[in-house]
Design a protein around this motif. Sequence first.
Motif, PDB file in Angstrom:
ATOM      1  N   LYS A 178     -36.456  -5.794  -8.244  1.00  0.00           N
ATOM      2  CA  LYS A 178     -36.450  -7.054  -8.159  1.00  0.00           C
ATOM      3  C   LYS A 178     -37.057  -7.492  -6.787  1.00  0.00           C
ATOM      4  O   LYS A 178     -38.090  -8.594  -6.913  1.00  0.00           O
ATOM      5  CB  LYS A 178     -35.024  -7.758  -8.215  1.00  0.00           C
ATOM      6  N   HIS A 179     -36.795  -7.039  -5.843  1.00  0.00           N
ATOM      7  CA  HIS A 179     -37.391  -7.141  -4.717  1.00  0.00           C
ATOM      8  C   HIS A 179     -38.949  -7.052  -4.456  1.00  0.00           C
ATOM      9  O   HIS A 179     -39.739  -7.923  -4.028  1.00  0.00           O
ATOM     10  CB  HIS A 179     -36.920  -6.423  -3.543  1.00  0.00           C
ATOM     11  N   GLU A 180     -39.355  -5.710  -5.103  1.00  0.00           N
ATOM     12  CA  GLU A 180     -40.880  -5.525  -5.523  1.00  0.00           C
ATOM     13  C   GLU A 180     -41.438  -6.477  -6.252  1.00  0.00           C
ATOM     14  O   GLU A 180     -42.591  -6.887  -5.996  1.00  0.00           O
ATOM     15  CB  GLU A 180     -41.023  -4.055  -5.820  1.00  0.00           C
ATOM     16  N   GLU A 181     -40.730  -6.785  -7.096  1.00  0.00           N
ATOM     17  CA  GLU A 181     -41.268  -7.887  -8.270  1.00  0.00           C
ATOM     18  C   GLU A 181     -41.671  -9.284  -7.549  1.00  0.00           C
ATOM     19  O   GLU A 181     -42.638  -9.908  -7.688  1.00  0.00           O
ATOM     20  CB  GLU A 181     -40.387  -7.985  -9.378  1.00  0.00           C
ATOM     21  N   HIS A 182     -40.432  -9.537  -6.645  1.00  0.00           N
ATOM     22  CA  HIS A 182     -40.720 -11.096  -5.948  1.00  0.00           C
ATOM     23  C   HIS A 182     -41.886 -10.898  -4.725  1.00  0.00           C
ATOM     24  O   HIS A 182     -42.755 -11.855  -4.806  1.00  0.00           O
ATOM     25  CB  HIS A 182     -39.267 -11.303  -5.300  1.00  0.00           C
ATOM     26  N   ARG A 183     -42.039  -9.726  -4.340  1.00  0.00           N
ATOM     27  CA  ARG A 183     -42.793  -9.311  -3.353  1.00  0.00           C
ATOM     28  C   ARG A 183     -44.221  -9.410  -4.011  1.00  0.00           C
ATOM     29  O   ARG A 183     -45.241 -10.102  -3.427  1.00  0.00           O
ATOM     30  CB  ARG A 183     -42.588  -8.025  -2.564  1.00  0.00           C
ATOM     31  N   HIS A 184     -44.287  -9.053  -5.111  1.00  0.00           N
ATOM     32  CA  HIS A 184     -45.709  -8.949  -5.683  1.00  0.00           C
ATOM     33  C   HIS A 184     -46.260 -10.250  -6.330  1.00  0.00           C
ATOM     34  O   HIS A 184     -47.220 -10.704  -6.164  1.00  0.00           O
ATOM     35  CB  HIS A 184     -45.666  -7.889  -6.870  1.00  0.00           C
TER      36      HIS A 184
ATOM     37  N   ASP B 199     -45.218 -13.226  -4.937  1.00  0.00           N
ATOM     38  CA  ASP B 199     -45.354 -13.885  -3.442  1.00  0.00           C
ATOM     39  C   ASP B 199     -47.052 -13.483  -3.147  1.00  0.00           C
ATOM     40  O   ASP B 199     -47.728 -14.367  -2.918  1.00  0.00           O
ATOM     41  CB  ASP B 199     -44.718 -13.445  -2.641  1.00  0.00           C
ATOM     42  N   GLU B 200     -47.189 -12.208  -3.440  1.00  0.00           N
ATOM     43  CA  GLU B 200     -48.747 -11.782  -3.041  1.00  0.00           C
ATOM     44  C   GLU B 200     -49.627 -12.432  -3.997  1.00  0.00           C
ATOM     45  O   GLU B 200     -50.646 -12.923  -3.403  1.00  0.00           O
ATOM     46  CB  GLU B 200     -48.830 -10.108  -3.307  1.00  0.00           C
TER      47      GLU B 200
ATOM     48  N   TRP C 227     -34.098  -3.081  -5.719  1.00  0.00           N
ATOM     49  CA  TRP C 227     -35.300  -2.597  -5.184  1.00  0.00           C
ATOM     50  C   TRP C 227     -36.828  -3.057  -6.077  1.00  0.00           C
ATOM     51  O   TRP C 227     -37.429  -3.823  -5.491  1.00  0.00           O
ATOM     52  CB  TRP C 227     -35.488  -1.255  -4.799  1.00  0.00           C
TER      53      TRP C 227
END
Length: 150
Positions: free
Chosen positions: A129-135, A137-138, A127
Amino acid sequence: MPAVVETYQKIKDLRDKDKHEKQKDYQSAVETFEEQAGALYEKLREKEQAVEQFNDTLSHGSVQAHAFVQHRQYIEHLDSALDDLQPSVQQARLKMEHARHVLTDAYVEVKKYEKLIDMKEEEHMQWMKHEEHRHMDELSMNQYMKFFNR
């Protein structure tokens, strides 16, 4: 560490403490069994030695009647002692086996919580890692929009 993992960790710690108590109970049961079995073994050995000694005496000559009667009474006494010891040895064995099963179950419980904690920590890492990638990307999108709007 997420609260769920902390909760599971506390439960695991309780199960681990319980496992240690079960280990002590098992060790005590093993010691009791060993004492009982040792006493039985000693009586069996004593009987065997008495029989061998009497047989040696018989093979070397004649035996008086009172010695024969005395030996028979001694063997009967040992047989009685063996009969008295066998149930207590069997009971101690059953208690030891039961304690072993309880200990095994305690080990399994601790292992379950260790696996559950590992899974929850892995989920949390995924989760993150996913949040880091999403951040990332943002941030990337924001930079692109700033550059494009100039």
